[in-house]
Structures are given as C-alpha cells and as structure tokens.
Design a protein around this motif. Structure first.
Motif, mmCIF file in Angstrom:
data_model
loop_
_atom_site.group_PDB
_atom_site.id
_atom_site.type_symbol
_atom_site.label_atom_id
_atom_site.label_comp_id
_atom_site.label_asym_id
_atom_site.label_seq_id
_atom_site.Cartn_x
_atom_site.Cartn_y
_atom_site.Cartn_z
ATOM 1 N N UNK A 24 0.823 -1.219 0.000
ATOM 2 C CA UNK A 24 0.000 0.000 0.000
ATOM 3 C C UNK A 24 0.855 1.266 0.000
ATOM 4 N N UNK A 25 2.030 1.221 0.606
ATOM 5 C CA UNK A 25 2.939 2.363 0.618
ATOM 6 C C UNK A 25 3.866 2.244 -0.589
ATOM 7 N N UNK A 26 3.775 3.216 -1.505
ATOM 8 C CA UNK A 26 4.552 3.134 -2.747
ATOM 9 C C UNK A 26 6.053 3.067 -2.485
ATOM 10 N N UNK A 27 6.505 3.687 -1.388
ATOM 11 C CA UNK A 27 7.936 3.691 -1.090
ATOM 12 C C UNK A 27 8.434 2.323 -0.636
ATOM 13 N N UNK A 28 7.536 1.491 -0.135
ATOM 14 C CA UNK A 28 7.925 0.167 0.347
ATOM 15 C C UNK A 28 7.702 -0.921 -0.703
ATOM 16 N N UNK A 29 7.179 -0.573 -1.855
ATOM 17 C CA UNK A 29 6.959 -1.560 -2.915
ATOM 18 C C UNK A 29 8.291 -2.046 -3.471
ATOM 19 N N UNK A 30 8.297 -3.294 -3.883
ATOM 20 C CA UNK A 30 9.496 -3.893 -4.464
ATOM 21 C C UNK A 30 9.176 -4.425 -5.844
ATOM 22 N N UNK A 31 10.212 -4.662 -6.604
ATOM 23 C CA UNK A 31 10.017 -5.336 -7.887
ATOM 24 C C UNK A 31 9.825 -6.824 -7.601
ATOM 25 N N UNK A 32 9.298 -7.520 -8.575
ATOM 26 C CA UNK A 32 9.099 -8.961 -8.400
ATOM 27 C C UNK A 32 10.445 -9.644 -8.164
ATOM 28 N N UNK A 33 11.455 -9.246 -8.922
ATOM 29 C CA UNK A 33 12.774 -9.846 -8.783
ATOM 30 C C UNK A 33 13.330 -9.621 -7.381
ATOM 31 N N UNK A 34 13.206 -8.390 -6.860
ATOM 32 C CA UNK A 34 13.729 -8.094 -5.527
ATOM 33 C C UNK A 34 12.952 -8.838 -4.451
ATOM 34 N N UNK A 35 11.640 -8.915 -4.583
ATOM 35 C CA UNK A 35 10.828 -9.631 -3.595
ATOM 36 C C UNK A 35 11.184 -11.120 -3.590
ATOM 37 N N UNK A 36 11.387 -11.686 -4.772
ATOM 38 C CA UNK A 36 11.778 -13.102 -4.858
ATOM 39 C C UNK A 36 13.150 -13.310 -4.226
#
Length: 149
Positions: A24-36
């Motif tokens: 929900x917080x755009x600053x805490x969003x990650x890319x799929x690659x980074x989250x994986x």
C-alpha cells in the motif's frame, strides 16, 4: 541442497511476493525480482507457481498452487500384451526357432509388431533364453546365448 516445498508453502511464497510488489505504501513496494530474492525464491519458480495459481482460480476458484501431477508414465506404451508374451513362449518351446530374431520375424509376418530385443527380453524374463556351454568346432567348450528348452 534444495528441499521440496508443500502446496501451502508455495502458496504462501506466491502471496508474500504479491503483497511485497503491491504494498500500500509506494515507497515500500518492491520489484518482483527483488521480492523473490528477499524470500530466496527463484523468479522462474514464482512465475510458474503464479501461473498455476491463476489457472487453479479459473478452474476451482481456490488461490492455491495445485500439487504437481506425476510426469512418470502410467504404463509402458510399448509393453507386450499377455497373449503376445504367451505366443513368444510357446514359439520358443516348440523347438522350431533357433533364436529370438527368428521368432520376431515370424511374429512380424503374422502382423504382430514386435522387435527382436523385445522377444529376447521376454524370453530372458521367463528363463527361456540364456547362456549354455556348447562344444566348439575345435572341441573346446564355449559359452553361447541360446533359447533354453
């Protein structure tokens, strides 16, 4: 060394990556690659499991990774039927054929599709083909593979 993950563990990992990507917080969003990468999950596995989840949602309405289906063959497609195996045994016991290739040739002439190796393997399985010591032309004993009667 990798370990097998259960359906639930795979589903939890897919959900964790999805929530990290859609935070929900755009600053805490990650890319799929980074989250994986953060979860120690290969991106290819995530994509495969996500596709399975989407397919499962369409089919069953459940958002879970389905258990994999075995890719092992259910039965050997080239296995000889019981009547063909019995026919091979009968032909070997008849004494009319000297080797498996002659039996195979006779069966093919009858319209039964069978290889010489399949005939040989079947005869070995039932104990009708193996080594026998015979006398050579020079009088010395030699081991020879023959149809055993």
């Amino acid at each position: 060394m990798s370990k097998q993950l259960s359906q639930e563990e795979k589903t939890q990992l897919v959900k964790a990556v999805h929530s990290a990507v859609n935070h929900s917080d755009k600053r805490k969003r990650k890319t799929i690659t980074q989250a994986c990468k953060d979860l120690g999950l290969a991106r290819s596995n995530y994509n495969r499991w996500l596709g399975a989840v989407k397919k499962n949602i369409k089919e069953t309405g459940e958002a879970v990774v389905p258990s994999p289906k075995s890719r092992a063959p259910k039965k050997n497609g080239m296995a000889l039927s019981a009547d063909v195996r019995q026919r091979i045994e009968d032909m070997a016991r008849s004494g009319l054929y000297a080797n498996p290739s002659q039996i195979g040739k006779a069966l093919r002439e009858e319209g039964i599709s069978v290889s010489d190796n399949a005939v040989r393997n079947n005869l070995e399985t039932v104990g009708l083909y193996g080594h026998r010591t015979v006398q050579g032309s020079d009088g010395k004993p030699i081991k020879k593979k023959v149809i055993l009667r």
